[in-house]
Design a protein around this motif. Structure first.
Motif, short mmCIF file in Angstrom:
data_model
loop_
_atom_site.label_atom_id
_atom_site.label_comp_id
_atom_site.label_asym_id
_atom_site.label_seq_id
_atom_site.Cartn_x
_atom_site.Cartn_y
_atom_site.Cartn_z
N PRO A 94 0.80 -1.23 0.00
CA PRO A 94 0.00 0.00 0.00
C PRO A 94 0.83 1.28 0.00
O PRO A 94 0.48 2.25 -0.67
CB PRO A 94 -0.85 -0.12 1.27
CG PRO A 94 -0.11 -1.09 2.12
CD PRO A 94 0.52 -2.06 1.19
N SER A 95 1.93 1.30 0.73
CA SER A 95 2.77 2.51 0.79
C SER A 95 3.42 2.80 -0.55
O SER A 95 3.48 3.95 -1.00
CB SER A 95 3.83 2.37 1.88
OG SER A 95 3.24 2.30 3.15
N VAL A 96 3.92 1.74 -1.19
CA VAL A 96 4.56 1.91 -2.50
C VAL A 96 3.54 2.37 -3.54
O VAL A 96 3.79 3.29 -4.33
CB VAL A 96 5.23 0.60 -2.96
CG1 VAL A 96 5.77 0.73 -4.38
CG2 VAL A 96 6.36 0.23 -2.00
N ASP A 97 2.39 1.73 -3.53
CA ASP A 97 1.33 2.11 -4.47
C ASP A 97 0.90 3.56 -4.25
O ASP A 97 0.71 4.32 -5.22
CB ASP A 97 0.12 1.18 -4.30
CG ASP A 97 0.42 -0.24 -4.75
OD1 ASP A 97 1.49 -0.47 -5.31
OD2 ASP A 97 -0.45 -1.11 -4.52
N ALA A 98 0.73 3.94 -3.00
CA ALA A 98 0.29 5.28 -2.68
C ALA A 98 1.32 6.32 -3.13
O ALA A 98 0.96 7.38 -3.65
CB ALA A 98 0.04 5.41 -1.18
N GLN A 99 2.60 6.02 -2.92
CA GLN A 99 3.65 6.96 -3.33
C GLN A 99 3.65 7.16 -4.84
O GLN A 99 3.74 8.30 -5.33
CB GLN A 99 5.02 6.44 -2.89
CG GLN A 99 6.17 7.35 -3.28
CD GLN A 99 6.07 8.71 -2.61
OE1 GLN A 99 6.21 8.82 -1.39
NE2 GLN A 99 5.84 9.75 -3.39
N ALA A 100 3.53 6.07 -5.59
CA ALA A 100 3.55 6.16 -7.05
C ALA A 100 2.34 6.93 -7.56
O ALA A 100 2.45 7.78 -8.47
CB ALA A 100 3.57 4.76 -7.65
#
Length: 207
Positions: free
Chosen positions: A164-170
């Motif tokens: 979720p954190s990686v997806d949110a950052q992108a």
């Protein structure tokens, strides 16, 4: 902000009144914002700003130590206005992606209503000005990206993303790039291309 500027009285027709404390600072910032709203406007000089206000350049420097400080006043207005709206949306009981769409929309609406501020936001009005002004606007968009990332993380978790954190950052980076692109097109078209052009369709495609 520029819309709120009161007309400047003709000094030959009306006695000049002494501004109330802080009032002259506001008038200076309003005049600067109004000058930046002119399509194709060149770099604003303190001489031109003083002439618009019918005061001396020395009078400007009694209220601001430098022109950079005047621009910082505009950036303060941008930050307080935008983040007040973004925080309200983030705290509202809406679905995460609905919040993102609302946040992007209010950013673009703010720019359309304040064309001079749009030029500051994308840096066009800051060319040849103090580097710290560019740094402040870069930090502004970093904060916008962080606000979006926090909401998008909730969306990623709701969709049971493994990262979720990686997806949110992108996704937050993508949204900020979209906003900056719309603002640049708006400013460089002489305000002819609205940042809200086909926005509903575009948001639907991106989401």
């Amino acid at each position: 902000m520029a819309d709120e500027q009161a007309p400047i009285a003709n000094p030959e027709a009306t006695p000049r009144k002494r501004p109330k404390p802080g009032e002259r600072r506001i008038q200076i910032l309003q005049a600067l914002a109004a000058m930046l709203e002119q399509p194709g406007a060149e770099r604003v000089t303190t001489a031109a700003l003083a002439a618009r206000l019918q005061v001396s350049e020395a009078a400007l420097y009694r209220h601001f130590a430098s022109k950079a400080q005047m621009f910082e006043g505009l950036i303060d207005f941008i930050e307080s206005s935008v983040f007040n709206l973004l925080n309200q949306i983030a705290e509202a009981p809406h679905a995460p992606m609905d919040k993102v769409r609302r946040m992007v929309t209010v950013l673009l609406q703010f720019a359309e209503r304040n064309p001079g501020m749009a030029r500051v936001m994308v840096g066009d009005a800051l060319v040849f000005e103090n580097d710290r002004l560019h740094q402040r606007m870069n930090l502004f968009f970093d904060k916008v990206e962080t606000s979006l990332k926090q909401v998008l993380r909730d969306a990623a978790q709701a969709s049971q993303s493994a990262t979720p954190s990686v997806d949110a950052q992108a996704q937050a980076s993508l949204w900020v790039s979209f906003v900056v692109g719309r603002l640049q097109r708006f400013a460089r078209s002489g305000y002819k291309r609205s940042p809200l052009e086909h926005l509903d369709v575009t948001l639907a495609l991106i989401t």
